[in-house]
Design a protein around this motif. Structure first.
Motif, PDB file in Angstrom:
ATOM      1  N   THR A 198       0.832  -1.212   0.000  1.00 21.83           N
ATOM      2  CA  THR A 198       0.000   0.000   0.000  1.00 21.83           C
ATOM      3  C   THR A 198       0.862   1.255   0.000  1.00 21.83           C
ATOM      4  O   THR A 198       0.583   2.224  -0.728  1.00 21.83           O
ATOM      5  CB  THR A 198      -0.925  -0.006   1.226  1.00 21.83           C
ATOM      6  N   ASN A 202       1.353   4.181  -2.935  1.00 22.89           N
ATOM      7  CA  ASN A 202       1.197   5.592  -2.562  1.00 22.89           C
ATOM      8  C   ASN A 202       2.442   6.390  -2.971  1.00 22.89           C
ATOM      9  O   ASN A 202       2.334   7.536  -3.451  1.00 22.89           O
ATOM     10  CB  ASN A 202       0.979   5.701  -1.056  1.00 22.89           C
ATOM     11  N   TYR A 427     -15.097  -3.374  -3.826  1.00 28.00           N
ATOM     12  CA  TYR A 427     -14.105  -2.313  -4.039  1.00 28.00           C
ATOM     13  C   TYR A 427     -13.357  -2.543  -5.352  1.00 28.00           C
ATOM     14  O   TYR A 427     -13.071  -1.599  -6.099  1.00 28.00           O
ATOM     15  CB  TYR A 427     -13.146  -2.301  -2.861  1.00 28.00           C
ATOM     16  N   SER A 431     -13.353  -0.128  -8.512  1.00 35.66           N
ATOM     17  CA  SER A 431     -12.073   0.443  -8.946  1.00 35.66           C
ATOM     18  C   SER A 431     -11.858   0.231 -10.448  1.00 35.66           C
ATOM     19  O   SER A 431     -11.292   1.101 -11.129  1.00 35.66           O
ATOM     20  CB  SER A 431     -10.915  -0.177  -8.147  1.00 35.66           C
ATOM     21  N   ASN A 434     -14.161   2.677 -12.173  1.00 36.09           N
ATOM     22  CA  ASN A 434     -13.601   4.009 -11.980  1.00 36.09           C
ATOM     23  C   ASN A 434     -12.387   4.230 -12.872  1.00 36.09           C
ATOM     24  O   ASN A 434     -12.220   5.308 -13.466  1.00 36.09           O
ATOM     25  CB  ASN A 434     -13.223   4.189 -10.503  1.00 36.09           C
ATOM     26  N   GLN A 482      -5.043   8.333  -9.550  1.00 37.64           N
ATOM     27  CA  GLN A 482      -5.651   7.844  -8.305  1.00 37.64           C
ATOM     28  C   GLN A 482      -6.507   6.605  -8.554  1.00 37.64           C
ATOM     29  O   GLN A 482      -6.585   5.713  -7.700  1.00 37.64           O
ATOM     30  CB  GLN A 482      -6.492   8.957  -7.677  1.00 37.64           C
ATOM     31  N   ALA A 483      -7.147   6.537  -9.724  1.00 37.74           N
ATOM     32  CA  ALA A 483      -7.934   5.352 -10.060  1.00 37.74           C
ATOM     33  C   ALA A 483      -7.039   4.129 -10.224  1.00 37.74           C
ATOM     34  O   ALA A 483      -7.404   3.016  -9.806  1.00 37.74           O
ATOM     35  CB  ALA A 483      -8.726   5.604 -11.349  1.00 37.74           C
ATOM     36  N   GLN A 485      -4.197   3.753  -8.634  1.00 36.34           N
ATOM     37  CA  GLN A 485      -3.799   3.407  -7.270  1.00 36.34           C
ATOM     38  C   GLN A 485      -4.910   2.630  -6.558  1.00 36.34           C
ATOM     39  O   GLN A 485      -4.651   1.661  -5.842  1.00 36.34           O
ATOM     40  CB  GLN A 485      -3.447   4.665  -6.474  1.00 36.34           C
ATOM     41  N   GLN A 486      -6.145   3.051  -6.758  1.00 30.31           N
ATOM     42  CA  GLN A 486      -7.294   2.361  -6.155  1.00 30.31           C
ATOM     43  C   GLN A 486      -7.361   0.917  -6.659  1.00 30.31           C
ATOM     44  O   GLN A 486      -7.605  -0.014  -5.879  1.00 30.31           O
ATOM     45  CB  GLN A 486      -8.583   3.103  -6.496  1.00 30.31           C
ATOM     46  N   THR A 489      -4.526  -1.065  -5.124  1.00 30.75           N
ATOM     47  CA  THR A 489      -4.842  -1.313  -3.708  1.00 30.75           C
ATOM     48  C   THR A 489      -5.917  -2.384  -3.571  1.00 30.75           C
ATOM     49  O   THR A 489      -5.865  -3.209  -2.655  1.00 30.75           O
ATOM     50  CB  THR A 489      -5.315  -0.011  -3.042  1.00 30.75           C
ATOM     51  N   ALA A 490      -6.884  -2.388  -4.486  1.00 31.92           N
ATOM     52  CA  ALA A 490      -7.953  -3.389  -4.438  1.00 31.92           C
ATOM     53  C   ALA A 490      -7.388  -4.798  -4.606  1.00 31.92           C
ATOM     54  O   ALA A 490      -7.835  -5.746  -3.939  1.00 31.92           O
ATOM     55  CB  ALA A 490      -8.986  -3.098  -5.525  1.00 31.92           C
TER      56      ALA A 490
END
Length: 527
Positions: A198, A202, A427, A431, A434, A482-483, A485-486, A489-490
């Motif tokens: 994570t 970031n 999520y 994601s 998104n 950011q999408a 990254q989401q 992360t998912a």
């Protein structure tokens, strides 16, 4: 000479690049994760817990160790004979002196079926200054008497402590506690790896965001340059320059903030990886790019039950809870057994012989003399029972409560796993949607901005309109990032919550880069 200077410059450049590379830490996700095994304090402490529990198991196994025992006794007594003692008439003095030497040795072992076996040898030597033996025969003073005995006994519990299941209950429970510690260690490592992953994404997002802000600055500087040319050609008013310079200053402020975010992300990555502050600052630019939907094995129709099943099979914390539950069940059975009274049957056999004399052969013959030989066999029952038995009853109640409490924990982990996996899949689906929309919006905004630039140069649009579309493009690019990254992360969330982020073998833990780029394989994803 000119070629020499070029060669010298090339050598210095290579040397500087080599020194730079040696002073930096490669920001590779898998490499950082492996490095955490020797640096992350939580991972190191978790490995110590495994070693500590293994030593507890060794302590429990010591109950079945073969124990040896021995004793040596030397004693000398002097007794002053009474005046009426008839022995005074045959002795040179009134003191009866007696010497005793006694040596015993043997082994004792508790057997895993519950019995206690003991084998021992006892040798005794005595002499005194009385000139007659026990048969009232005249002998020399201090003539030795040798006595040797071999003893064998076996204790069989009939109530408390009877049977292999009870005798080995604590040992078997601690075998499970060792496995429990290993499973907990695996889960802690997975959690720390999840934090590292994570933090890495970031860091990568912060790095790419800074690049977007710098590109935005460059676009504004290009607009400023074009506007200067238009102002000089009397095609745009000079006031437009002030607006662009204000926008450029605002963008430069955002770039400074992005640099701070990158610094903070780098420090956070170093923190969760176990790096020092100095080492964290030496982290190089991130090398791993975001996962893509095409590579991730993602499909729009995913059976949630498959992932819950995988999680219940692979989650190390659930496995640890089951192992702890079984260990407590073993201890509860032992506590139930301890309520019973202590009733032991002991069978024994002994062989002994005696000899007289002070020589070495007399000592050895005390083991084999036929005359004076003694053979004994027998059995005894021993019964012990505390009247109130509060200790055993209290321990049974505590064991019962602990076992049932562990059952609640186990059921709660299973319940939580289903909820976590359900949330992770939702999520993940969001994601992906998104990310697809963010990519579409970025492409549209890029095209609109390119068209607006051409229109601005031709005088067909206003400066404020161009600035607006430039800001929209920057916002779209950041949201696209950011999408990504989401989505990354998912994947790592689902991997951790299904217990598939890390694998273990006899040599340690294995980190597969695919765990950061693909979701767990199911029948649906393999099709």
């Amino acid at each position: 000479m000119r070629y020499c200077r070029y060669i010298m410059l090339f050598a210095m450049t290579v040397y500087a690049a080599d020194v730079y590379s040696q002073s930096r830490i490669k920001a590779d996700l898998v490499q950082i994760a492996y490095g955490a095994f020797s640096k992350n304090p939580n991972i190191i402490r978790s490995s110590y817990v495994v070693q500590n529990v293994a030593s507890d198991l060794q302590i429990q196994r010591s109950v079945f160790d073969l124990n040896s025992f021995s004793e040596l006794l030397l004693r000398s007594d002097q007794y002053s004979l009474l005046e009426a003692d008839p022995r005074r008439s045959v002795m040179d003095n009134i003191h009866l002196k007696t010497n005793v030497l006694n040596f015993s040795t043997g082994v004792r072992k508790k057997i895993r079926t519950g019995q206690i076996a003991e084998f021992g040898i006892n040798y005794g030597f005595t002499n005194n200054n009385y000139p007659f033996n026990s048969f009232n025969q005249p002998v020399n003073s201090y003539l030795g008497n040798n006595a040797s005995t071999l003893n064998l006994s076996l204790i069989q519990p009939l109530a408390r402590g009877r049977g292999r299941n009870i005798a080995t209950a604590l040992e078997r429970s601690y075998v499970l506690y060792v496995e429990n510690a290993k499973s907990n260690n695996e889960y802690i490592n997975s959690y720390e790896l999840w934090q590292i992953g994570t933090a890495y994404w970031n860091y990568y997002t912060a790095f790419k965001s800074l690049d977007i802000y710098k590109q935005s600055e460059a676009r504004i500087r290009t607009v400023l340059s074009v506007t200067k040319d238009l102002v000089e050609g009397d095609k745009k008013p000079a006031g437009d320059l002030i607006q662009i310079k204000a926008d450029l200053a605002s963008q430069e402020r955002l770039t400074i903030a992005a640099e701070q975010e990158l610094y903070a992300a780098k420090i956070q990555l170093g923190k969760v990886a176990g790096l020092s502050s100095e080492e964290s600052l030496l982290l190089d630019i991130p090398e791993n790019e975001y996962p893509t939907v095409a590579r991730s094995l993602y499909k729009k129709v995913i059976d949630q039950a498959d992932f819950i099943r995988i999680a219940k099979e692979e989650r190390a914390d659930l496995r640890a809870a089951r192992q702890s539950n079984e260990a407590l069940r073993q201890q509860y059975q032992l506590a139930e057994n301890n309520i019973k009274p202590q009733l032991d049957l002991t069978g024994f056999f002994s062989y002994g012989s005696v000899s007289t004399g002070n020589g070495a052969t007399d000592v050895l013959s005390s083991f084999s003399n036929n005359l004076g030989k003694t053979i004994g066999t027998g059995a005894k029952l021993t019964f012990t029972f505390p009247v109130n038995n509060n200790l055993a009853k209290g321990n049974l109640t505590k064991s019962y409560v602990t076992l049932n409490d562990q059952g609640v924990i186990l059921n709660n982990i299973e319940r939580t796993i289903a909820l976590e996996v359900s949330n992770d899949l939702n999520y993940l689906n969001n994601s992906v949607s998104n990310l697809e929309k963010a990519e579409e919006i970025t492409n549209y905004n890029q095209e609109v901005y390119n068209n607006e630039q051409l229109k601005f140069k031709s005088g067909l649009t206003t400066l404020l309109s161009l600035i607006l579309f430039q800001e929209r493009l920057t916002t779209a690019q950041l949201r696209h990032l950011q999408a990504y990254q989401q989505f990354a992360t998912a994947i790592i969330n689902l991997r951790h919550d299904t217990g598939t982020l890390i694998d273990g073998d006899n040599k340690g833990f294995i980190i597969d880069q695919n765990a950061f780029y693909t979701i767990p394989e199911t029948l649906d994803t393999k099709r």
